[in-house]
Design a protein around this motif. Sequence first.
Motif, PDB file in Angstrom:
ATOM      1  N   SER A   1      -5.741  78.505  34.601  1.00  0.00           N
ATOM      2  CA  SER A   1      -7.038  78.126  33.775  1.00  0.00           C
ATOM      3  C   SER A   1      -7.147  76.961  33.410  1.00  0.00           C
ATOM      4  CB  SER A   1      -6.859  79.132  32.332  1.00  0.00           C
ATOM      5  OG  SER A   1      -5.955  78.714  31.498  1.00  0.00           O
ATOM      6  N   LEU A   2      -6.177  75.936  33.635  1.00  0.00           N
ATOM      7  CA  LEU A   2      -6.299  74.478  33.344  1.00  0.00           C
ATOM      8  C   LEU A   2      -6.927  73.786  34.502  1.00  0.00           C
ATOM      9  CD1 LEU A   2      -3.179  74.293  31.453  1.00  0.00           C
ATOM     10  CD2 LEU A   2      -5.447  74.636  30.180  1.00  0.00           C
ATOM     11  N   ALA A   3      -8.052  74.142  35.120  1.00  0.00           N
ATOM     12  CA  ALA A   3      -8.385  73.450  36.280  1.00  0.00           C
ATOM     13  C   ALA A   3      -8.795  71.920  35.912  1.00  0.00           C
ATOM     14  CB  ALA A   3      -9.362  74.276  37.115  1.00  0.00           C
ATOM     15  N   ASN A   4      -9.352  71.819  34.805  1.00  0.00           N
ATOM     16  CA  ASN A   4      -9.920  70.663  34.370  1.00  0.00           C
ATOM     17  C   ASN A   4      -9.154  69.776  33.771  1.00  0.00           C
ATOM     18  OD1 ASN A   4     -12.512  71.256  35.369  1.00  0.00           O
ATOM     19  ND2 ASN A   4     -12.905  72.851  33.995  1.00  0.00           N
ATOM     20  N   LEU A   5      -7.774  70.091  33.435  1.00  0.00           N
ATOM     21  CA  LEU A   5      -6.995  69.214  32.585  1.00  0.00           C
ATOM     22  C   LEU A   5      -6.782  68.114  33.182  1.00  0.00           C
ATOM     23  CD1 LEU A   5      -5.216  69.683  30.035  1.00  0.00           C
ATOM     24  CD2 LEU A   5      -3.236  70.275  31.456  1.00  0.00           C
ATOM     25  N   LYS A   6      -6.773  67.008  32.683  1.00  0.00           N
ATOM     26  CA  LYS A   6      -6.537  65.501  32.887  1.00  0.00           C
ATOM     27  C   LYS A   6      -5.327  64.936  32.601  1.00  0.00           C
ATOM     28  CE  LYS A   6     -11.197  64.292  34.063  1.00  0.00           C
ATOM     29  NZ  LYS A   6     -11.044  64.252  35.705  1.00  0.00           N
ATOM     30  N   LYS A   7      -4.817  65.290  31.310  1.00  0.00           N
ATOM     31  CA  LYS A   7      -3.625  64.743  30.600  1.00  0.00           C
ATOM     32  C   LYS A   7      -2.769  65.806  30.352  1.00  0.00           C
ATOM     33  CE  LYS A   7      -1.983  61.804  27.018  1.00  0.00           C
ATOM     34  NZ  LYS A   7      -2.471  60.907  25.950  1.00  0.00           N
ATOM     35  N   LEU A   8      -1.439  65.887  30.754  1.00  0.00           N
ATOM     36  CA  LEU A   8      -0.419  66.689  30.437  1.00  0.00           C
ATOM     37  C   LEU A   8       0.700  66.265  29.731  1.00  0.00           C
ATOM     38  CD1 LEU A   8       0.595  69.825  29.924  1.00  0.00           C
ATOM     39  CD2 LEU A   8       1.394  69.607  32.140  1.00  0.00           C
ATOM     40  N   GLU A   9       1.071  66.479  28.531  1.00  0.00           N
ATOM     41  CA  GLU A   9       2.345  65.968  27.841  1.00  0.00           C
ATOM     42  C   GLU A   9       3.260  66.797  27.434  1.00  0.00           C
ATOM     43  OE1 GLU A   9       3.166  62.964  23.765  1.00  0.00           O
ATOM     44  OE2 GLU A   9       1.254  62.644  25.006  1.00  0.00           O
ATOM     45  N   ILE A  10       4.611  66.995  27.981  1.00  0.00           N
ATOM     46  CA  ILE A  10       5.495  68.062  27.480  1.00  0.00           C
ATOM     47  C   ILE A  10       6.808  67.699  26.778  1.00  0.00           C
ATOM     48  CG2 ILE A  10       4.746  69.620  29.666  1.00  0.00           C
ATOM     49  CD1 ILE A  10       7.109  68.849  31.132  1.00  0.00           C
ATOM     50  N   TRP A  11       7.355  68.436  25.988  1.00  0.00           N
ATOM     51  CA  TRP A  11       8.343  67.976  25.038  1.00  0.00           C
ATOM     52  C   TRP A  11       9.425  69.447  25.346  1.00  0.00           C
ATOM     53  CZ3 TRP A  11       8.858  63.523  22.249  1.00  0.00           C
ATOM     54  CH2 TRP A  11       7.774  62.734  22.250  1.00  0.00           C
ATOM     55  N   GLU A  12      10.675  68.963  25.509  1.00  0.00           N
ATOM     56  CA  GLU A  12      11.856  69.854  25.465  1.00  0.00           C
ATOM     57  C   GLU A  12      11.774  70.896  26.386  1.00  0.00           C
ATOM     58  OE1 GLU A  12      14.453  69.906  22.255  1.00  0.00           O
ATOM     59  OE2 GLU A  12      12.683  69.830  20.844  1.00  0.00           O
TER      60      GLU A  12
ATOM     61  N   SER B   1      -2.549  62.270  34.575  1.00  0.00           N
ATOM     62  CA  SER B   1      -1.357  61.716  33.565  1.00  0.00           C
ATOM     63  C   SER B   1      -0.534  62.850  33.246  1.00  0.00           C
ATOM     64  CB  SER B   1      -2.008  61.084  32.494  1.00  0.00           C
ATOM     65  OG  SER B   1      -0.984  60.616  31.344  1.00  0.00           O
ATOM     66  N   LEU B   2       1.073  62.462  33.467  1.00  0.00           N
ATOM     67  CA  LEU B   2       1.900  63.341  33.263  1.00  0.00           C
ATOM     68  C   LEU B   2       2.961  62.743  32.487  1.00  0.00           C
ATOM     69  CD1 LEU B   2       3.371  66.271  33.212  1.00  0.00           C
ATOM     70  CD2 LEU B   2       4.333  65.565  35.431  1.00  0.00           C
ATOM     71  N   SER B   3       3.460  63.336  31.178  1.00  0.00           N
ATOM     72  CA  SER B   3       4.205  62.341  30.334  1.00  0.00           C
ATOM     73  C   SER B   3       5.464  63.906  30.047  1.00  0.00           C
ATOM     74  CB  SER B   3       3.693  62.296  28.839  1.00  0.00           C
ATOM     75  OG  SER B   3       4.667  61.642  28.136  1.00  0.00           O
TER      76      SER B   3
ATOM     77  N   GLU C   1      -2.381  59.764  38.432  1.00  0.00           N
ATOM     78  CA  GLU C   1      -2.213  58.214  38.304  1.00  0.00           C
ATOM     79  C   GLU C   1      -1.332  57.640  37.425  1.00  0.00           C
ATOM     80  OE1 GLU C   1      -5.983  57.120  37.173  1.00  0.00           O
ATOM     81  OE2 GLU C   1      -7.228  57.961  38.728  1.00  0.00           O
ATOM     82  N   GLU C   2      -0.641  58.405  36.462  1.00  0.00           N
ATOM     83  CA  GLU C   2       0.239  57.801  35.515  1.00  0.00           C
ATOM     84  C   GLU C   2       1.370  58.837  35.535  1.00  0.00           C
ATOM     85  OE1 GLU C   2      -1.408  56.871  31.642  1.00  0.00           O
ATOM     86  OE2 GLU C   2      -3.063  55.508  32.757  1.00  0.00           O
ATOM     87  N   LEU C   3       2.633  58.587  35.463  1.00  0.00           N
ATOM     88  CA  LEU C   3       3.889  59.147  35.333  1.00  0.00           C
ATOM     89  C   LEU C   3       4.697  58.479  34.473  1.00  0.00           C
ATOM     90  CD1 LEU C   3       5.694  61.716  36.141  1.00  0.00           C
ATOM     91  CD2 LEU C   3       6.480  60.313  37.861  1.00  0.00           C
ATOM     92  N   ASP C   4       5.056  59.384  33.291  1.00  0.00           N
ATOM     93  CA  ASP C   4       6.107  58.675  32.151  1.00  0.00           C
ATOM     94  C   ASP C   4       7.055  59.733  31.838  1.00  0.00           C
ATOM     95  OD1 ASP C   4       7.054  57.864  29.898  1.00  0.00           O
ATOM     96  OD2 ASP C   4       5.060  57.488  28.825  1.00  0.00           O
TER      97      ASP C   4
ATOM     98  N   LYS D   1       0.785  53.966  37.793  1.00  0.00           N
ATOM     99  CA  LYS D   1       1.593  53.522  36.719  1.00  0.00           C
ATOM    100  C   LYS D   1       2.720  54.532  36.582  1.00  0.00           C
ATOM    101  CE  LYS D   1       1.288  52.093  31.840  1.00  0.00           C
ATOM    102  NZ  LYS D   1       0.388  51.948  30.626  1.00  0.00           N
ATOM    103  N   VAL D   2       3.860  54.130  36.382  1.00  0.00           N
ATOM    104  CA  VAL D   2       5.151  54.611  36.296  1.00  0.00           C
ATOM    105  C   VAL D   2       6.016  53.969  35.351  1.00  0.00           C
ATOM    106  CG1 VAL D   2       7.234  55.196  37.290  1.00  0.00           C
ATOM    107  CG2 VAL D   2       5.447  55.421  38.689  1.00  0.00           C
ATOM    108  N   GLU D   3       6.392  54.660  34.310  1.00  0.00           N
ATOM    109  CA  GLU D   3       7.087  54.367  32.964  1.00  0.00           C
ATOM    110  C   GLU D   3       8.296  55.294  32.947  1.00  0.00           C
ATOM    111  OE1 GLU D   3       5.354  53.793  29.273  1.00  0.00           O
ATOM    112  OE2 GLU D   3       3.539  52.949  30.202  1.00  0.00           O
ATOM    113  N   LEU D   4       9.679  54.688  33.184  1.00  0.00           N
ATOM    114  CA  LEU D   4      10.731  55.317  33.058  1.00  0.00           C
ATOM    115  C   LEU D   4      11.542  54.782  31.923  1.00  0.00           C
ATOM    116  CD1 LEU D   4      11.531  55.170  36.928  1.00  0.00           C
ATOM    117  CD2 LEU D   4      10.633  57.245  35.420  1.00  0.00           C
TER     118      LEU D   4
END
Length: 331
Positions: free
Chosen positions: A74-85, A104-106, A129-132, A154-157
């Motif tokens: 259902s999240l077909a329009n999602l542009k930014k996803l940030e997940i924890w644990e 963007s994925l964090s 475009e962005e991976l963190d 963009k890649v941030e590690l």
Amino acid sequence: MRSAEAFPNLEKLDIGWFSSLALPPLSTSLKKLKKLKCGSLNLASLSSKLETLTDLTVHFTNTCKCITVETLESLANLKKLEIWEADERSLPEEGMRALKSLTSLSVNYCRKLMGGLPQGWLRHLTALEELDIFQCDGVVELPDEVRYLKFLAKVELKSLPKMVYLLKALQHLSSSLQCLFLSTLCEQSSLPEWLGDFTSLEELTISECPKVTSLPTRIRGMTNLQFMLVMECPELERRCEREIGEDWHNIQHIPHLVPDGDFDDEFRTEYDKQYNEYEDPNMCFDVPQDTPKTSEDHSQYYNRVFGNRRDKLKVEKIKMKKVPLQISQFQ
């Protein structure tokens, strides 16, 4: 309260990490919701009707470790996803196929991930475009699926104590990667020569990587590289020393070069204080009010801490999007 029609114009909803909070059936009224921050259990209670959502932050709890395939679809329009644990079960590949718009994925504090990111997490994110990736203690390398991310810029590690083979997968991004941020990769020992093939790279940061002791000679061919920051890498700093360092002739073409020694004591004290305080999310009760708690705050915070010193460092045109540390969002 008639919950179904309670918030017809709501665009942002921040529930926090209160997994025991019982929510009314809001899904039918959230027709304009664009930004949501919540625990995984709360997300499940909001049902799968989140088509308008473009920005989602989820903290996975022990009682709910997985987002259902139906919710992801259902999240077909999602542009930014940030997940924890999260763990390897949290994002089923079948559902990740639907995230064609994600840019963007964090991935943060996912300490149960062993080896690398689970298979299927990246392969289908063709618009990314962005991976963190931050504080995932078991991550040793990036998955080969990175080769499918043709627009990754963009890649941030950061704070990946076991990562050794980070650049093996990145080799496929030589024409798209613009910003590479490496921080606290204690086992990363060298940068490969083919890093010089990254013709599109504009920003390179190497911070607290003590085993990285030299730069590839082909870095001199990276003519688009505009900014390089070396910080807390003793041997590398010595080799990059202006005019006399062994690597100086390879990097002197970079317009904005900031070796660690150019930071004044005030900046260093503030940087160290902020970084050391937030390594552990359980220390959230010590978080000062002015420190960044979301990714949107990073730019303003960087400009406040670093901006006052731009004249001294001669980097007036640098526009960093994030502060070089990740602050816990646990409140």
